[in-house]
Design a protein around this motif. Structure first.
Motif, PDB file in Angstrom:
ATOM      1  N   VAL A 124       0.833  -1.198   0.000  1.00 20.99           N
ATOM      2  CA  VAL A 124       0.000   0.000   0.000  1.00 20.99           C
ATOM      3  C   VAL A 124       0.869   1.249   0.000  1.00 20.99           C
ATOM      4  CG1 VAL A 124      -2.007  -1.070   1.095  1.00 20.99           C
ATOM      5  CG2 VAL A 124      -0.207  -0.099   2.534  1.00 20.99           C
ATOM      6  N   HIS A 125       0.401   2.268  -0.714  1.00 19.66           N
ATOM      7  CA  HIS A 125       1.099   3.543  -0.790  1.00 19.66           C
ATOM      8  C   HIS A 125       0.053   4.642  -0.910  1.00 19.66           C
ATOM      9  CE1 HIS A 125       4.405   6.330  -1.856  1.00 19.66           C
ATOM     10  NE2 HIS A 125       3.526   6.880  -2.674  1.00 19.66           N
ATOM     11  N   GLY A 126      -0.076   5.456   0.143  1.00 16.11           N
ATOM     12  CA  GLY A 126      -1.104   6.487   0.112  1.00 16.11           C
ATOM     13  C   GLY A 126      -2.484   5.880  -0.081  1.00 16.11           C
ATOM     14  N   ASN A 127      -3.187   6.310  -1.111  1.00 19.28           N
ATOM     15  CA  ASN A 127      -4.529   5.777  -1.384  1.00 19.28           C
ATOM     16  C   ASN A 127      -4.522   4.645  -2.394  1.00 19.28           C
ATOM     17  OD1 ASN A 127      -5.837   7.563   0.371  1.00 19.28           O
ATOM     18  ND2 ASN A 127      -5.871   9.175  -1.180  1.00 19.28           N
ATOM     19  N   LEU A 128      -3.340   4.090  -2.649  1.00 13.60           N
ATOM     20  CA  LEU A 128      -3.232   3.023  -3.651  1.00 13.60           C
ATOM     21  C   LEU A 128      -2.814   1.703  -3.015  1.00 13.60           C
ATOM     22  CD1 LEU A 128      -1.386   4.947  -6.517  1.00 13.60           C
ATOM     23  CD2 LEU A 128      -3.851   4.532  -6.274  1.00 13.60           C
ATOM     24  N   LEU A 129      -3.384   0.629  -3.535  1.00  8.27           N
ATOM     25  CA  LEU A 129      -3.012  -0.731  -3.135  1.00  8.27           C
ATOM     26  C   LEU A 129      -2.630  -1.495  -4.392  1.00  8.27           C
ATOM     27  CD1 LEU A 129      -4.730  -3.115  -0.659  1.00  8.27           C
ATOM     28  CD2 LEU A 129      -4.455  -3.865  -3.022  1.00  8.27           C
ATOM     29  N   PHE A 130      -1.554  -2.285  -4.289  1.00  9.31           N
ATOM     30  CA  PHE A 130      -1.052  -3.049  -5.426  1.00  9.31           C
ATOM     31  C   PHE A 130      -1.085  -4.540  -5.103  1.00  9.31           C
ATOM     32  CE2 PHE A 130       0.997   1.090  -5.274  1.00  9.31           C
ATOM     33  CZ  PHE A 130       0.760   1.580  -6.551  1.00  9.31           C
ATOM     34  N   LEU A 131      -1.530  -5.340  -6.087  1.00  5.74           N
ATOM     35  CA  LEU A 131      -1.560  -6.788  -5.954  1.00  5.74           C
ATOM     36  C   LEU A 131      -0.694  -7.418  -7.037  1.00  5.74           C
ATOM     37  CD1 LEU A 131      -5.297  -7.844  -5.371  1.00  5.74           C
ATOM     38  CD2 LEU A 131      -3.472  -7.736  -3.680  1.00  5.74           C
ATOM     39  N   ASP A 143      -7.842   1.644  -5.592  1.00  8.52           N
ATOM     40  CA  ASP A 143      -7.981   2.856  -4.801  1.00  8.52           C
ATOM     41  C   ASP A 143      -8.558   2.454  -3.444  1.00  8.52           C
ATOM     42  OD1 ASP A 143      -8.976   5.214  -3.549  1.00  8.52           O
ATOM     43  OD2 ASP A 143      -9.167   6.203  -5.483  1.00  8.52           O
ATOM     44  N   ILE A 144      -7.820   2.764  -2.362  1.00  6.53           N
ATOM     45  CA  ILE A 144      -8.281   2.387  -1.016  1.00  6.53           C
ATOM     46  C   ILE A 144      -8.591   3.628  -0.183  1.00  6.53           C
ATOM     47  CG2 ILE A 144      -7.190   0.119  -0.944  1.00  6.53           C
ATOM     48  CD1 ILE A 144      -4.873   1.466   0.636  1.00  6.53           C
ATOM     49  N   THR A 145      -8.980   4.703  -0.845  1.00  8.82           N
ATOM     50  CA  THR A 145      -9.386   5.902  -0.115  1.00  8.82           C
ATOM     51  C   THR A 145     -10.463   5.556   0.903  1.00  8.82           C
ATOM     52  OG1 THR A 145      -8.888   7.268  -2.045  1.00  8.82           O
ATOM     53  CG2 THR A 145     -10.289   8.237  -0.338  1.00  8.82           C
ATOM     54  N   ASP A 146     -11.433   4.760   0.474  1.00  4.83           N
ATOM     55  CA  ASP A 146     -12.471   4.236   1.362  1.00  4.83           C
ATOM     56  C   ASP A 146     -12.102   2.793   1.673  1.00  4.83           C
ATOM     57  OD1 ASP A 146     -14.690   3.342   2.691  1.00  4.83           O
ATOM     58  OD2 ASP A 146     -16.144   3.968   1.164  1.00  4.83           O
ATOM     59  N   ALA A 178     -14.577   0.128   1.008  1.00  2.06           N
ATOM     60  CA  ALA A 178     -15.015  -0.142  -0.358  1.00  2.06           C
ATOM     61  C   ALA A 178     -13.881   0.131  -1.349  1.00  2.06           C
ATOM     62  CB  ALA A 178     -16.243   0.700  -0.695  1.00  2.06           C
ATOM     63  N   PRO A 179     -12.822  -0.688  -1.322  1.00  8.07           N
ATOM     64  CA  PRO A 179     -11.737  -0.510  -2.289  1.00  8.07           C
ATOM     65  C   PRO A 179     -12.250  -0.651  -3.716  1.00  8.07           C
ATOM     66  CG  PRO A 179     -11.048  -1.962  -0.501  1.00  8.07           C
ATOM     67  CD  PRO A 179     -12.536  -1.762  -0.358  1.00  8.07           C
ATOM     68  N   LYS A 180     -11.649   0.125  -4.635  1.00  5.02           N
ATOM     69  CA  LYS A 180     -12.097   0.123  -6.023  1.00  5.02           C
ATOM     70  C   LYS A 180     -10.947  -0.241  -6.953  1.00  5.02           C
ATOM     71  CE  LYS A 180     -15.516   3.799  -5.219  1.00  5.02           C
ATOM     72  NZ  LYS A 180     -15.926   5.190  -5.598  1.00  5.02           N
ATOM     73  N   TYR A 181     -11.215  -1.150  -7.882  1.00  8.37           N
ATOM     74  CA  TYR A 181     -10.224  -1.489  -8.903  1.00  8.37           C
ATOM     75  C   TYR A 181     -10.016  -0.282  -9.812  1.00  8.37           C
ATOM     76  CZ  TYR A 181      -8.212  -3.625 -13.091  1.00  8.37           C
ATOM     77  OH  TYR A 181      -7.415  -3.914 -14.165  1.00  8.37           O
ATOM     78  N   VAL A 182      -8.734   0.041 -10.082  1.00  5.71           N
ATOM     79  CA  VAL A 182      -8.402   1.215 -10.894  1.00  5.71           C
ATOM     80  C   VAL A 182      -7.863   0.823 -12.250  1.00  5.71           C
ATOM     81  CG1 VAL A 182      -6.913   3.257 -11.074  1.00  5.71           C
ATOM     82  CG2 VAL A 182      -7.961   2.663  -8.877  1.00  5.71           C
ATOM     83  N   SER A 183      -6.799   0.040 -12.268  1.00  6.02           N
ATOM     84  CA  SER A 183      -6.152  -0.304 -13.527  1.00  6.02           C
ATOM     85  C   SER A 183      -5.148  -1.418 -13.290  1.00  6.02           C
ATOM     86  CB  SER A 183      -5.447   0.918 -14.131  1.00  6.02           C
ATOM     87  OG  SER A 183      -4.430   1.372 -13.264  1.00  6.02           O
ATOM     88  N   SER A 184      -4.357  -1.706 -14.320  1.00  2.00           N
ATOM     89  CA  SER A 184      -3.372  -2.781 -14.206  1.00  2.00           C
ATOM     90  C   SER A 184      -2.201  -2.509 -15.143  1.00  2.00           C
ATOM     91  CB  SER A 184      -4.019  -4.125 -14.558  1.00  2.00           C
ATOM     92  OG  SER A 184      -4.395  -4.126 -15.935  1.00  2.00           O
TER      93      SER A 184
END
Length: 474
Positions: free
Chosen positions: A127-134, A168-171, A174-180
């Motif tokens: 995790v970095h700021g409001n972003l999560l990476f898988l 996006d893990i701002t919330d 309710a994390p939201k898929y952004v891109s890849s």
């Protein structure tokens, strides 16, 4: 851990091939529990285990304070728990079926905040700021969470894909898929490296390969890949480099190419890459063009250079060997104490010098997969102390302040997993803000407390976030 991309029973193919390629045992065999199998005797605290609920065994300075079982839809089949990341009062637990966000504001009473279904192997998380990476190390029919496993050749249709998924893990609820970002041979693990510009983040992608007839992992493969992420516009993330960090070729006895894991220490402009057949020390002053400082091998003892950890002042590196790929019982008298273990290297004049080995010292049964896996430093200034996962060997807390005489100071473990589970136990064990968090493959998230004079100073250290592959000075 590394599996083939076939899933199910086929997921153990690579583990078994790793076993077949393991070097023959040396004459030095692993000692029985009554004797030391490490470079130094087990601490007295760890020689008198006590029982907790008839299921957990600990040293007398360690106790389990909470357990969060896996929950639907991330609790069935091969929906195994994997890696961990932390941010503020939250823990993020990767799972082959997606990931879970926990509220750990009270570590003794974690609460589930959200569960995201997004299947793939292994879903290592950061995790970095409001972003999560898988990390996705499995060919999928497309990049979305609705995709299906496609097989190496993309036999299920769609456009074969594997790589990095971004949320996006701002919330947190309710994390939201952004891109890849698609990467060659996928992403088995990844390492975040902040850029000189705070609006730019780099991700070093580790992706073992190649795989015959693969649509996404062709030969040859001796690469790491560098993804650039504009943090304010993550949809624009892209590969900006594929440096060759093996100028002299990769280990001759390696059964795969590429790296398993990279640990970066951005403040020191250093990284340590644990690769198939080699350990590599890197200068990452130029984030996109890392320079090789040294490449080391240990053909007698190491098979899969799995992970790396710097000490706090970056004068040492711990490299771990995942003998057998995580599917073997190597913590027994049949396996030498130097195999499936950690090697302690001092950095002297910019070069790695091996000092000693450390292996979890308690005898395990032939039903328990057990080998060195993911761990982190316990933040005690002036001391080098680490907590580490050993699959069904549990969690070991050990002191390597004296590089030549590492010793265990505490432990936590369960008995053999019930049933026919070949893969179980602690995948990752990390220290964060006063507690040890262990991601147990089948049992869920364990929260563990250690009370010991050596580790007590760490309780006052507070981190705002923690991704173990991106070290920070404490």
């Amino acid at each position: 851990m590394k599996f083939s991309r076939l899933g199910g029973v086929g997921a153990l193919i690579l583990v078994l091939s790793a076993c077949a390629s393991a070097p023959p045992p040396s004459q030095t065999q692993r000692a029985a529990p009554s004797a030391s199998a490490s470079s130094s005797p087990t601490a007295s605290a760890a020689t008198t285990p006590v029982s907790d609920g008839g299921e957990v065994m600990t040293s007398d300075n360690v106790k389990l304070v909470a357990n969060m079982p896996r929950e639907a839809p991330l609790d069935g089949g091969m929906n195994w728990n994997s890696d961990l990341a932390f941010q503020g009062d939250y823990a993020f637990v990767g799972n082959f079926g997606g990931f879970t966000v926990y509220d750990i504001s009270d570590p003794t009473k974690p609460k589930t905040v959200s569960k995201v279904a997004c299947a793939s192997q292994q879903n290592d998380v950061s995790v970095h700021g409001n972003l999560l990476f898988l990390s996705v190390d499995e060919v999928r029919t497309d990049e979305t969470c609705a995709s299906k496993a496609a097989g190496m050749g993309g036999s299920e249709g769609g456009t074969p894909w594997e790589g990095i998924r971004i949320f996006d893990i701002t919330d947190k609820a309710a994390p939201k898929y952004v891109s890849s970002v698609a990467t060659e041979c996928g992403s088995h693990t990844h390492t975040m490296v902040p850029g000189k510009d705070p609006d730019t983040l780099y991700i070093y992608v580790s992706s073992p390969g190649p795989e015959p007839d693969s649509a996404t992992c062709p030969a040859p493969h001796q690469l790491i890949q560098i993804v650039e992420v504009p943090v304010k516009n993550p949809k624009a993330a892209k590969i900006v480099g594929s440096p060759d960090i093996f100028p002299n070729g990769q280990g001759a006895d390696s059964f795969m190419s590429g790296c398993h894991d990279i640990t970066a220490y951005p403040e020191k402009n250093l990284a340590a890459a644990a690769c198939f057949g080699d350990g590599v020390l890197l200068d990452i002053t130029d984030r996109v063009k890392p320079k090789v400082l040294q490449q080391v091998e240990d053909k007698e003892n190491f098979q899969i250079w799995h992970s790396a950890t710097f000490n706090n002042d970056a004068t040492k590196v711990i490299f771990g060997d995942e003998l057998g790929g995580g599917g073997m019982a190597t913590c027994d008298t049949k396996t030498p104490a130097t195999k499936g273990a950690n090697a302690i290297y001092d950095i002297v004049g910019g070069k790695l010098e091996r000092r000693a080995y450390y292996k979890m010292p308690r005898e395990q049964t032939d039903k328990e997969n057990c080998v060195a896996h993911n761990g982190s430093l316990i933040p005690v200034k002036g001391k080098d102390i680490m907590v580490q996962a050993w699959y069904q060997g549990g969690v070991s807390i050990w002191d390597f302040t004296d590089s030549n005489a590492p010793k265990e100071i505490g432990f936590f473990e369960r008995g053999p997993e019930r049933g026919d589970a070949m893969i179980a136990g602690s995948w990752s064990a990390y220290y964060y803000n006063g507690y040890i968090y262990s991601s147990d493959i089948l049992r869920g998230l364990d929260v563990i407390e250690i009370n010991d004079p050596l580790t007590d100073p760490a309780k006052s250290v507070r981190m705002t976030d923690f991704n173990v592959q991106t070290q920070k000075t404490f």
